[in-house]
Design a protein around this motif. Structure first.
Motif, PDB file in Angstrom:
ATOM      1  N   ALA A   1      43.588  39.547  52.890  1.00 38.01           N
ATOM      2  CA  ALA A   1      44.260  40.203  51.762  1.00 38.01           C
ATOM      3  C   ALA A   1      43.432  40.069  50.496  1.00 38.01           C
ATOM      4  CB  ALA A   1      45.652  39.600  51.566  1.00 38.01           C
ATOM      5  N   ALA A   2      42.849  38.884  50.284  1.00 39.02           N
ATOM      6  CA  ALA A   2      42.030  38.662  49.090  1.00 39.02           C
ATOM      7  C   ALA A   2      40.770  39.508  49.129  1.00 39.02           C
ATOM      8  CB  ALA A   2      41.671  37.184  48.967  1.00 39.02           C
ATOM      9  N   VAL A   3      40.141  39.619  50.292  1.00 38.23           N
ATOM     10  CA  VAL A   3      38.920  40.408  50.428  1.00 38.23           C
ATOM     11  C   VAL A   3      39.204  41.890  50.202  1.00 38.23           C
ATOM     12  CG1 VAL A   3      37.197  41.219  52.088  1.00 38.23           C
ATOM     13  CG2 VAL A   3      37.713  38.772  51.919  1.00 38.23           C
ATOM     14  N   SER A   4      40.327  42.376  50.742  1.00 37.78           N
ATOM     15  CA  SER A   4      40.627  43.806  50.609  1.00 37.78           C
ATOM     16  C   SER A   4      40.963  44.174  49.170  1.00 37.78           C
ATOM     17  CB  SER A   4      41.792  44.187  51.525  1.00 37.78           C
ATOM     18  OG  SER A   4      43.028  43.709  50.997  1.00 37.78           O
ATOM     19  N   GLY A   5      41.621  43.265  48.461  1.00 42.60           N
ATOM     20  CA  GLY A   5      41.988  43.536  47.073  1.00 42.60           C
ATOM     21  C   GLY A   5      43.038  44.611  46.913  1.00 42.60           C
ATOM     22  N   ALA A   6      43.650  45.043  48.023  1.00 44.69           N
ATOM     23  CA  ALA A   6      44.605  46.146  47.961  1.00 44.69           C
ATOM     24  C   ALA A   6      46.001  45.702  47.535  1.00 44.69           C
ATOM     25  CB  ALA A   6      44.695  46.837  49.328  1.00 44.69           C
ATOM     26  N   GLN A   7      46.276  44.411  47.694  1.00 45.49           N
ATOM     27  CA  GLN A   7      47.626  43.903  47.415  1.00 45.49           C
ATOM     28  C   GLN A   7      47.501  42.676  46.522  1.00 45.49           C
ATOM     29  OE1 GLN A   7      50.395  45.269  49.028  1.00 45.49           O
ATOM     30  NE2 GLN A   7      52.012  43.789  48.691  1.00 45.49           N
ATOM     31  N   PRO A   8      47.976  42.709  45.297  1.00 47.61           N
ATOM     32  CA  PRO A   8      47.827  41.563  44.400  1.00 47.61           C
ATOM     33  C   PRO A   8      48.765  40.408  44.737  1.00 47.61           C
ATOM     34  CG  PRO A   8      49.056  43.284  43.288  1.00 47.61           C
ATOM     35  CD  PRO A   8      48.591  43.861  44.589  1.00 47.61           C
ATOM     36  N   TYR A   9      49.846  40.692  45.512  1.00 46.08           N
ATOM     37  CA  TYR A   9      50.814  39.653  45.842  1.00 46.08           C
ATOM     38  C   TYR A   9      51.163  39.749  47.316  1.00 46.08           C
ATOM     39  CZ  TYR A   9      55.222  37.142  46.267  1.00 46.08           C
ATOM     40  OH  TYR A   9      56.216  36.291  46.681  1.00 46.08           O
ATOM     41  N   THR A  10      51.145  38.583  48.006  1.00 47.47           N
ATOM     42  CA  THR A  10      51.545  38.531  49.413  1.00 47.47           C
ATOM     43  C   THR A  10      52.438  37.309  49.614  1.00 47.47           C
ATOM     44  OG1 THR A  10      49.539  37.261  49.971  1.00 47.47           O
ATOM     45  CG2 THR A  10      49.457  39.662  50.279  1.00 47.47           C
ATOM     46  N   GLU A  11      53.095  37.284  50.762  1.00 50.85           N
ATOM     47  CA  GLU A  11      53.875  36.125  51.177  1.00 50.85           C
ATOM     48  C   GLU A  11      53.357  35.692  52.532  1.00 50.85           C
ATOM     49  OE1 GLU A  11      58.048  37.003  50.883  1.00 50.85           O
ATOM     50  OE2 GLU A  11      57.982  37.087  48.684  1.00 50.85           O
ATOM     51  N   SER A  12      52.755  34.501  52.552  1.00 52.08           N
ATOM     52  CA  SER A  12      52.071  33.995  53.752  1.00 52.08           C
ATOM     53  C   SER A  12      51.040  35.004  54.246  1.00 52.08           C
ATOM     54  CB  SER A  12      53.082  33.672  54.858  1.00 52.08           C
ATOM     55  OG  SER A  12      52.485  32.901  55.880  1.00 52.08           O
ATOM     56  N   GLY A  13      50.357  35.629  53.284  1.00 51.37           N
ATOM     57  CA  GLY A  13      49.291  36.560  53.613  1.00 51.37           C
ATOM     58  C   GLY A  13      49.753  37.940  54.002  1.00 51.37           C
ATOM     59  N   ARG A  14      51.064  38.180  54.043  1.00 56.46           N
ATOM     60  CA  ARG A  14      51.586  39.482  54.458  1.00 56.46           C
ATOM     61  C   ARG A  14      51.974  40.309  53.239  1.00 56.46           C
ATOM     62  NH1 ARG A  14      54.165  36.050  58.356  1.00 56.46           N
ATOM     63  NH2 ARG A  14      53.397  36.444  60.457  1.00 56.46           N
TER      64      ARG A  14
END
Length: 247
Positions: A234-247
Motif C-alpha cells: 500500500a505504501a509503495v503504490s501510494g494509491a491509498q493514504p489510509y489503510t486498516e491492517s494494510g487493506r
C-alpha cells in the motif's frame, strides 16, 4: 465525614478514600480536599466494572493512574483502577488542572513510525528483527511527547546507523488488537531512493536487528507477516493514504 464515605490512612502521607452507594460529587470533593490537608496523596481503588464509581472518582478530581492487578482489597483478590490526587496537582477549576484530569482518562493510542526506503530498482529495505521471525520496515514506537517524524529518524539511526531525513507521510495504517498488543496507528514516511551500496554503511543494533537488505515485493510477501506485506504494498503504490491492517 458522611455516612457513605470513608477515608483512612494507608501509608505515611497517603490516604485512601472509598464509598458505598452514590455520594454526591461535592461530598467526594470535600473529603478529598480535607484529606489533602494532612496527606500528600489521596487515592481510590475502583472495580474495573463499576463505571459509576469511576465517573465519581474522576469528577471528584482524582486522576486515573492505571490498573493495579491482583490486589487484595477487603479480602478479595481482583484488579482495581487506581485514581489519585496529590497535593501539588493543579486545581480542577483551572484550565491546566481540568486538561490534566481529562488527559488522565481519555483514550490513548500507540503510534509506530516506519520508513519506506527503496533502491533504484524499486526494492524495499527490510529488517530481520531479533524479537520476532518476520521481517519489517525499519522504525519503531513513538515515545511519549515525541514527533512521529523525529521518531522514525531516531529509530533508523539507532537501529541501522543510517541518517536519513524522513520525507512525506505516504501511509497511515491502523493495526487492530493482536497477540497481546492493543491497537495502534502505524505512520509510514518516505525515506527516498538510495543505491544498494548504502547497506555498506549500516551498523546494526545487535539487540534488535539480525539482518537488513533490499527486497522485491515478492520477497516482502515471503519474509514479512501478511499485514506487513499489505502495508508495504500500500505504501509503495501510494494509491491509498489510509489503510486498516494494510487493506
Amino acid at each position: 465525614m458522611g455516612d457513605l464515605i470513608d477515608v483512612t490512612t494507608v501509608a505515611e502521607g497517603v490516604a485512601r478514600i472509598q464509598w458505598q452507594g452514590e455520594p454526591t460529587v461535592d461530598a467526594l470533593r470535600r473529603e478529598v480536599a480535607t484529606a489533602l490537608v494532612e496527606h500528600s496523596r489521596v487515592e481510590a481503588l475502583v472495580p474495573l466494572d463499576d463505571r459509576g464509581a469511576q465517573r465519581a472518582a474522576t469528577w471528584a478530581g482524582l486522576l486515573k493512574e492505571g490498573v493495579s492487578r491482583g490486589l487484595t482489597v477487603d479480602g478479595e483478590v481482583a484488579d482495581r483502577v487506581v485514581y489519585a490526587r496529590v497535593r501539588d496537582d493543579q486545581p480542577v477549576d483551572q484550565p491546566e488542572g481540568f486538561r490534566s484530569l481529562l488527559n488522565s482518562f481519555l483514550p490513548r493510542k500507540r503510534a509506530i513510525s516506519q520508513m519506506l526506503v527503496r533502491d533504484p530498482e524499486g526494492r524495499v529495505l527490510l529488517c530481520q528483527l531479533t524479537y520476532k521471525r518476520d521481517w519489517d520496515l525499519p522504525g519503531g514506537v513513538v515515545e511519549v511527547g515525541e514527533s512521529p517524524r523525529l521518531a522514525v529518524q531516531r529509530e533508523v539511526e539507532e537501529e541501522l546507523g543510517l541518517v536519513i531525513e524522513p520525507g512525506d507521510l505516504v501511509l497511515t495504517d491502523w493495526l487492530p488488537p493482536w497477540g497481546g498488543w492493543d491497537d495502534a496507528v502505524c505512520l509510514v514516511f518516505d525515506g527516498g531512493t538510495h543505491e544498494p551500496a548504502v547497506l555498506a554503511d549500516v551498523v546494526m543494533q545487535e539487540r534488535e536487528i539480525r539482518d537488513v537488505r533490499f527486497c522485491t515485493l515478492d520477497e516482502v510477501d515471503e519474509l514479512a507477516a501478511d499485514f506487513t506485506a499489505r502495508r508495504v504494498r500500500a505504501a509503495v503504490s501510494g494509491a491509498q493514504p489510509y489503510t486498516e491492517s494494510g487493506r
